[in-house]
Design an enzyme around this catalytic site. Structure first.
Site, mmCIF file in Angstrom:
data_model
loop_
_atom_site.group_PDB
_atom_site.id
_atom_site.type_symbol
_atom_site.label_atom_id
_atom_site.label_comp_id
_atom_site.label_asym_id
_atom_site.label_seq_id
_atom_site.Cartn_x
_atom_site.Cartn_y
_atom_site.Cartn_z
ATOM 1 N N ASP A 82 -12.052 0.257 -9.523
ATOM 2 C CA ASP A 82 -12.387 0.381 -10.786
ATOM 3 C C ASP A 82 -11.636 1.456 -11.772
ATOM 4 O O ASP A 82 -11.669 1.552 -13.189
ATOM 5 C CB ASP A 82 -13.797 0.470 -11.261
ATOM 6 C CG ASP A 82 -14.649 1.515 -10.716
ATOM 7 O OD1 ASP A 82 -13.991 2.663 -10.683
ATOM 8 O OD2 ASP A 82 -15.784 1.573 -10.369
ATOM 9 N N HIS A 138 -9.543 1.564 -1.200
ATOM 10 C CA HIS A 138 -9.480 0.039 -1.335
ATOM 11 C C HIS A 138 -8.740 -0.472 -2.308
ATOM 12 O O HIS A 138 -8.592 -1.546 -2.793
ATOM 13 C CB HIS A 138 -11.052 -0.484 -1.537
ATOM 14 C CG HIS A 138 -11.765 -0.396 -0.183
ATOM 15 N ND1 HIS A 138 -13.457 -0.665 -0.651
ATOM 16 C CD2 HIS A 138 -11.527 -0.203 1.020
ATOM 17 C CE1 HIS A 138 -14.075 -0.527 0.640
ATOM 18 N NE2 HIS A 138 -12.731 -0.292 1.444
ATOM 19 N N CYS A 152 4.216 -6.518 -4.699
ATOM 20 C CA CYS A 152 4.853 -7.978 -3.977
ATOM 21 C C CYS A 152 3.906 -8.429 -2.711
ATOM 22 O O CYS A 152 3.871 -7.575 -1.955
ATOM 23 C CB CYS A 152 6.364 -7.533 -3.611
ATOM 24 S SG CYS A 152 6.911 -8.936 -2.567
ATOM 25 N N CYS A 189 8.563 -7.063 -0.081
ATOM 26 C CA CYS A 189 9.958 -6.474 0.012
ATOM 27 C C CYS A 189 9.969 -5.031 -0.413
ATOM 28 O O CYS A 189 11.062 -4.620 -0.078
ATOM 29 C CB CYS A 189 10.641 -7.632 -1.118
ATOM 30 S SG CYS A 189 10.410 -7.173 -2.907
ATOM 31 N N CYS A 226 7.206 -11.125 -8.330
ATOM 32 C CA CYS A 226 7.857 -9.898 -8.085
ATOM 33 C C CYS A 226 9.193 -10.056 -8.656
ATOM 34 O O CYS A 226 9.987 -11.102 -8.623
ATOM 35 C CB CYS A 226 8.227 -9.934 -6.646
ATOM 36 S SG CYS A 226 9.272 -8.528 -5.978
ATOM 37 N N CYS A 277 12.132 -10.210 -5.343
ATOM 38 C CA CYS A 277 12.430 -11.231 -4.537
ATOM 39 C C CYS A 277 11.920 -12.533 -5.226
ATOM 40 O O CYS A 277 12.137 -13.512 -4.480
ATOM 41 C CB CYS A 277 11.819 -10.838 -3.262
ATOM 42 S SG CYS A 277 9.984 -10.837 -3.102
#
Length: 280
Positions: A110, A146, A154, A158, A177, A180
């Site tokens: 959060d 977490h 991405c 990449c 992304c 890529c």
């Protein structure tokens, strides 16, 4: 009770704090498990989060995860850090002033702990990183094991650079992304993924725990393996541990394990005040 716990914290060489969803519950962010929990509610609606909120499902249909996150962010955006977050910040600042080692590890996505650290004149990082730079999205002073719902990256990896959550994102939209063209994903640990150092500070969380002689566990159900291993490793080493939780999780009856079952937003400010300004 607070006086004795505070005395042990003052005498500790290194303080380690682990926070879970329970610390943000007083801010009106639901916990994940138990009555009214986010995972519990999903189960009640016939949606298993351990299936839907996974990388496997993301690769099939990324809108499932993105739509969940949009709903979660709508809840978080109406909330603020509570007195328990501020108490931990105060303890962290105090340890900084007196030169005591302090480690903050959170399971929460959060952004409350990083937000307060960045607002602290004593703790805020000296250098600001720009979006897409290697260190961007990681806040010195807290290990977010977490991830953090404010950042994306991405999905094909990449690169591992973090970017800000896109403003105005609508349901069923998936950002791409810029390098890529693969779908971007939230920077959060999914159910079928493993902890790792480069994204979730796995090794650092372990090494700091191994070197600490005092651990505070606040609002965690220890339902995921890394937090559980950190805590029970500390207990097995017979080092001092305090659980602050309205529903006790750690059942070990040991001299070095103390339990505080008062709400964290009530108990932590009292405890930290006793640490900093002990009553004679």
């Amino acid at each position: 009770m607070y006086r004795e716990i505070a005395r042990r914290i003052r005498s500790a060489r290194s303080v380690y704090v682990l926070t879970g969803a329970g610390i943000s519950a007083p801010s009106s962010i639901p916990t994940f498990r138990g009555k009214g929990g986010l995972w519990t509610e999903m189960d009640a609606q016939g949606t298993d989060p351990t299936i839907t909120l996974t990388k496997r499902m993301f690769d099939i249909d990324p809108t499932v995860l993105w739509n969940w996150l949009i709903d979660f962010r709508a809840v978080v955006e109406k909330t603020r850090p509570n007195a328990a977050h501020y108490a931990i910040l105060r303890l962290q600042e105090h340890c900084k002033r007196i030169g005591k080692e302090f480690t903050l590890v959170t399971q929460n996505i959060d952004n409350f702990h990083p937000q307060l650290i960045k607002e602290s004149p004593l703790l805020r990082p000296n250098k600001k990183f720009r979006e897409g730079e290697n260190e961007f999205g990681f806040t010195e002073g807290v290990l977010e094991i977490h991830g953090n719902e404010d950042y994306i990256r991405c999905s094909d990896e990449c690169n591992l650079k973090l970017f800000n959550y896109p403003k105005g994102l609508r349901k069923d939209e998936v950002p791409k992304c810029p390098k890529c063209g693969a779908p971007m994903r939230p920077h959060v640990l999914l159910f079928d993924e493993i902890y790792r150092q480069d994204l979730y500070a796995l090794d650092t969380a372990y090494s700091k725990a191994a070197g600490s002689d005092c651990m505070l566990v606040v609002g965690s159900e220890l339902a995921t393996n890394l937090p559980s291993m950190l805590v029970y490793g500390h207990i097995q080493a017979e080092r001092f541990l305090v659980e602050v939780n309205t529903k006790r999780v750690i059942e070990e009856e040991m001299e070095n394990v103390k339990n505080v079952d008062e709400s964290c937003e009530v108990s932590l400010p009292k405890l930290v005040e006793e640490v900093i300004n002990p009553k004679v």
